[in-house]
Design an enzyme around this catalytic site. Structure first.
Site, PDB file in Angstrom:
ATOM      1  N   GLY A 492       0.810  -1.209   0.000  1.00  0.00           N
ATOM      2  CA  GLY A 492       0.000   0.000   0.000  1.00  0.00           C
ATOM      3  C   GLY A 492       0.844   1.260   0.000  1.00  0.00           C
ATOM      4  O   GLY A 492       0.324   2.367  -0.001  1.00  0.00           O
ATOM      5  N   ALA A 718      17.967   7.398  -3.267  1.00  0.00           N
ATOM      6  CA  ALA A 718      16.764   7.422  -2.432  1.00  0.00           C
ATOM      7  C   ALA A 718      16.999   6.608  -1.166  1.00  0.00           C
ATOM      8  O   ALA A 718      17.652   5.573  -1.204  1.00  0.00           O
ATOM      9  CB  ALA A 718      15.581   6.839  -3.205  1.00  0.00           C
ATOM     10  N   GLY A 720      14.836   5.327   2.665  1.00  0.00           N
ATOM     11  CA  GLY A 720      13.480   4.910   3.041  1.00  0.00           C
ATOM     12  C   GLY A 720      12.649   6.013   3.668  1.00  0.00           C
ATOM     13  O   GLY A 720      13.161   7.019   4.162  1.00  0.00           O
ATOM     14  N   GLU A 723       8.986   4.405   7.784  1.00  0.00           N
ATOM     15  CA  GLU A 723       8.958   4.503   9.234  1.00  0.00           C
ATOM     16  C   GLU A 723       9.272   5.881   9.814  1.00  0.00           C
ATOM     17  O   GLU A 723       8.655   6.274  10.809  1.00  0.00           O
ATOM     18  CB  GLU A 723       9.900   3.445   9.837  1.00  0.00           C
ATOM     19  CG  GLU A 723       9.232   2.080   9.862  1.00  0.00           C
ATOM     20  CD  GLU A 723      10.176   0.929   9.649  1.00  0.00           C
ATOM     21  OE1 GLU A 723      10.998   1.010   8.713  1.00  0.00           O
ATOM     22  OE2 GLU A 723      10.105  -0.047  10.402  1.00  0.00           O
TER      23      GLU A 723
END
Lengths: 764, 152
Positions: A492, A718, A720, A723
């Site tokens: 998602g 890039a 992450g 989180e």
């Protein structure tokens, strides 16, 4: 020549060594000034239509011919032993095809061998006692009720501090302390550091166990046939599920296929096969029929994991100018009944600031409650609340601006290892975030009509560099369409979309022509699990490499069609052209002439650079309004400024930030898995009594991306983003509320009761 | 019992037990993929459908209740492959992440806009109070609804 290199890869702070096969051709990172058509844009999700029309298929929608349904009987007590279990009535019921208990299933070790897949000893309320498969759900439910069990209730402990006492009831024969003792990590000398301090502060911070509550509960459909086992699972890691099933059933990987096309939310609890998966597979093997299991909401909230409750005793020494001289954390972490690892509550303490003298002591403690699982930045979301609260206490004590004290302790190199970062733009995140938020104006406390407004901030550090192994193929079909193939999954977060963007960019074709085929291990292109904020940084470079390989092959072929050297050929808007444009062919016309031959480009994720840390950062600012009469806290607005390297898709990146901030708001103000200490019962395993944020609580949220150029981390630049947006939210809100009521918040969630009690205590 | 109702514009007839919920009939008998089980107890909104234009938790609605009525799922909103305005707005605003709550959200939003074309923020919050989303943080969903709000 293919070279093999050893490298280290990380997920959520757990490291492993990997061998990586390096392709000969090195791929250059995108330069800073590159002009892109898709990269960095606001690109609508490529699978959005499937979602808004309801055609996206989730595990719970999988329906196979002859499918049976499985249901669990679960333990009603926090700690019990089965003295007698009678399944005969259930077995005799019409439509029941199998009843499984510890007496008739193989002793498959579970939770790292702390118990078995089904056992006669139950260590938390909701633990699986028996499993029934039947022709339909109603029959399965009736059969579960027809099982009679005589339990011996055993002494239990649900509080982690109590569980640490010598005389506490034992959750496991070896005691209640994970690994027999704490994990102790130190640098410098804290005695010396505290000696040098002008001010020493001490406080204890508490965070609650909170529940994932993905909208789709855990579910699986298992089908065992003569060619092997196929499992549809609502999971974040199809390859991990496959490997575990292969190990557990001692069958070759090639006989296990795991599929997850769409999944209804994953925040860390959907990495591994569950007991439901294994029992569905066992039942399918026995009956020869497909078996579906999905958990009810109550089962999900009793047995599918939680963020571990933590208690953090913090002592911190500061110089008058705000520099930290020493810090000590002793954390008690409630692991629940079973665990194979302890969330790193000490992580932010070790990684966020340049602290010369530091000691972190982390106790993992077993209790008779739901086993913890990873949940969006496990350990860090909890630890950041303690660390960033004590930083604000110091700022207040020393009369330094909260933003300034953080800048004075800024880590220029990675504090644990001393290595450089591939990129770090936290300073920009602080300064640009503060400007966008209006920190200067917002930090003063304002009182209007019995309500108090104030602002707070917090900093964020996290991993999120991704890494190998990760493989992909890009296939150019004869009709001019392009397929991206890899066995990752999209939980998602927009994985399909960013991978399509990368390929459309490299091949200079409209994104509508790119189809991303994922979510199936039979693609045989390994991809890591979607967690640790690592999917894009792992898969993106592999996909980019595959696209470049396909492009090179395409140009070689085109040069022969166009009778021009490949060096002067370019891909432009779906055409292959010579630089001056005198010779040109449409991609689909060229591919059509190749007839059934499809160009297949292969790509692999290279290793992370040696001698550098790849980390993500953020500065988060919150403005709150506290009603001191009712204790109600409303978060008015949040500015969340992120260094996650290059942003591939602004639209979906903002979505990650907004969604993460609201989850953080839930952790800060609403969410708490409540246990009755007298009975050990979970009081709120449903969505009536467990409070999730609703649209009403969602504040105004401004995502900011500082985007440093990172040419070292990977070929996309890039890092992450899954989180980081949740990590500092609770700390920023708690700091704002503390300022508003002029009392230090030390416990999450900050309920109206907490506020009113704090205000009452202060008046005395 | 035999029940007959209009599902996304087409008459359907199914046999149902008195205790069957609408969710069960839609999923097991009519194989409707867009209606999702989320909690089974009327708290999350993933299973919402419109019954005569009003949002209903299909997990708490007895199948017999819809006899002779009109049931709309999100699959019934697009016409000839053309997405409805509300679906387009969800797409434009990136209002679906995992997508599991999305059909219920869209139907609730549609019901709101059908009876109140220019809702205030509070009216949007009230309308969405029974729909939970764990991914998007609601802001994109609220923005999607606001983008269709007719100015008074």
């Amino acid at each position: 020549m293919v070279r093999v290199r050893k490298t280290r890869a990380e997920i959520e702070g757990r490291w492993r060594e990997e061998f990586v096969v390096e392709e000969e051709e090195k791929i250059s990172p995108w330069p800073a000034e590159a002009s892109f058509r898709y990269i960095g844009g606001r690109v609508k999700t490529v699978d959005g239509v499937a979602k808004v029309t309801g055609s996206a298929t989730y595990t719970v929608d999988v329906s196979l011919k002859g499918m049976l349904v499985g249901k669990f009987l679960r333990c009603p007590y926090p700690h019990a032993r089965i003295l007698r279990i009678d399944t005969s009535d259930a077995e005799r019921m019409k439509g029941v095809r199998g009843v499984f208990t510890f007496l008739n299933v193989p002793k498959i070790p579970w939770y790292g061998g702390l118990t078995n897949i089904l056992s006669d000893v139950l260590r938390f309320q909701g633990e699986e006692v028996a499993f029934v498969v039947a022709e339909d759900e109603g029959v399965a439910e009736d059969a579960v009720e027809a099982i009679t069990v005589e339990y011996e209730r055993l002494p239990f402990v649900v509080d982690p501090v109590e569980a640490m006492r010598e005389d506490a009831p034992k959750v496991h024969p070896d005691g209640n302390i994970f690994a027999g003792g704490p994990s102790k990590i130190s640098r410098g000398s804290i005695e010396q550091g505290f000696g040098e301090a002008d001010v020493v502060l001490e406080e204890t911070f508490r965070t609650s166990a909170v529940l994932h509550n993905s909208l789709e509960t855990h579910s699986a459909v298992a089908h065992w046939t003569s060619i092997g086992l196929t499992v549809w699972e609502s999971t974040q890691a199809i390859n991990n599920i496959r490997q575990r099933l292969s190990q557990i059933f001692s069958i070759p990987l090639s006989m296990v296929r795991v599929v997850c096309e769409y999944m209804g939310g994953g925040f860390g609890a959907k990495f591994d096969p569950g007991r439901h998966t294994i029992l569905a597979a066992l039942a399918s093997r026995m009956t020869g029929r497909p078996v579906k299991v999905y958990l009810s909401r109550t089962e999900e909230n009793l047995a599918a994991g939680c963020r571990a409750q933590s208690i953090q005793r913090v002592k911190a020494g500061f110089k008058r100018d705000g520099r930290i001289t020493a810090m000590r954390l002793e954390a008690i972490i409630n692991l629940g009944a079973y665990a194979e690892w302890v969330p790193l509550v000490g992580g932010p303490y070790r990684m966020l600031y340049q602290i010369p003298n530091l000691e972190t002591v982390e106790w993992g403690v077993f209790t008779n409650t739901t086993p913890h699982t990873a949940m969006r930045a496990p350990g860090f979301t909890e630890g950041t609340f303690g660390l960033e609260s004590i930083m604000d206490m110091a700022a207040e004590e020393l009369g330094i601006d909260p933003l300034e004290i953080r800048l004075r302790n800024y880590a220029e190199v990675e504090p644990e290892s001393g290595v450089r970062y591939t990129s770090k733009a936290l300073r920009d995140a602080y300064l640009i975030g503060a400007r966008e938020f209006g920190w200067e104006q917002a930090r003063s406390v304002r009182k209007e009509n019995g309500k108090v407004r104030a602002a707070g901030l917090a900093s964020v550090v996290w991993w999120g560099g991704g890494g190998p192994p990760a493989y992909a193929e890009v296939k150019l079909n004869m009709d001019g369409t392009i397929q991206v193939l890899t066995s990752t999954q999209d939980i998602g977060t927009g994985t399909r979309t960013v991978l399509a963007q990368i390929v459309a960019e490299e091949l200079s074709v409209p994104i509508e022509r790119v189809r991303v085929v994922i979510g199936d291990t039979s693609l045989e292109l390994f991809s890591p699990g979607s967690g640790g904020s690592g999917t894009l940084a792992s898969m993106g470079p592999a996909v980019r490499a595959a696209a470049i390989d396909a492009r090179n092959q395409l140009l070689d072929i085109a040069s022969q069609f166009l009778d021009a050297p490949p060096e002067i050929l370019e891909l432009r808007d779906g055409r292959i052209e010579t630089k001056e444009g005198e010779k040109s062919i449409r991609l689909e016309d060229l591919l059509r002439q190749l007839r059934d031959f499809a160009i297949v480009g292969r790509g692999a994720r290279g290793p992370n650079p040696d001698g550098y840390a790849v980390e993500t950062f953020a500065a988060q600012f919150a403005e709150v309004e506290v009603d001191v009469e009712t204790g109600a806290v409303r978060v008015l607005r949040v500015t969340s400024a992120h260094d996650s390297g290059r942003i591939i898709n602004k639209l979906t990146a903002e979505g990650q930030v907004i969604g993460g901030v609201v989850q953080g708001l839930g952790f800060a103000l609403l969410e708490q898995r409540a246990v009755d200490p007298a009975s050990g019962s979970i009081i709120n395993p449903n969505l009536f009594d467990y409070l999730l944020p609703t649209s009403f609580e969602a504040p105004e949220i401004m995502p900011v991306f500082v985007e440093p150029l990172d040419t070292r981390a990977n070929t996309l630049g890039a890092k992450g983003l899954g989180e980081p947006p949740i990590i500092g939210v609770a700390a920023a809100i708690a700091n704002a509320v503390s300022r508003a009521i002029d009392l230090r918040i030390t416990q999450l969630p900050i309920t109206p009761q907490t506020i009113l009690e704090a205000v009452k205590k202060a008046k005395k | 019992m035999r029940i007959k109702f209009k599902l996304d514009g087409e008459y359907v007839e199914v046999d149902a037990k008195h205790t069957d919920t609408l969710l069960k009939i839609l999923k097991d008998k009519l194989v409707v993929g867009s209606v999702h089980f989320g909690c089974g107890e009327g708290t999350c909104g993933a299973c919402i459908v419109l019954v005569n234009g009003r949002p209903r938790y299909s997990c708490l609605t007895l199948a017999g209740y819809v006899d002779g009525k009109e049931v709309t799922t999100v699959a019934g909103l697009a016409h000839d492959g053309e997405l409805s305005e509300i679906q387009k707005a969800f797409l434009e605003n990136d209002a679906a992440q995992c997508g599991y709550c999305t059909p219920g959200m869209i139907l609730t939003a549609k019901a709101l806009l059908d009876r109140n074309p220019s809702p205030t923020d509070e009216e949007i919050f009230d309308a969405l109070a029974g729909n939970l989303c764990r991914c998007t943080g609601y802001v994109p969903i609220i923005n999607a609804i606001k983008s269709l709000s007719k100015k008074r």
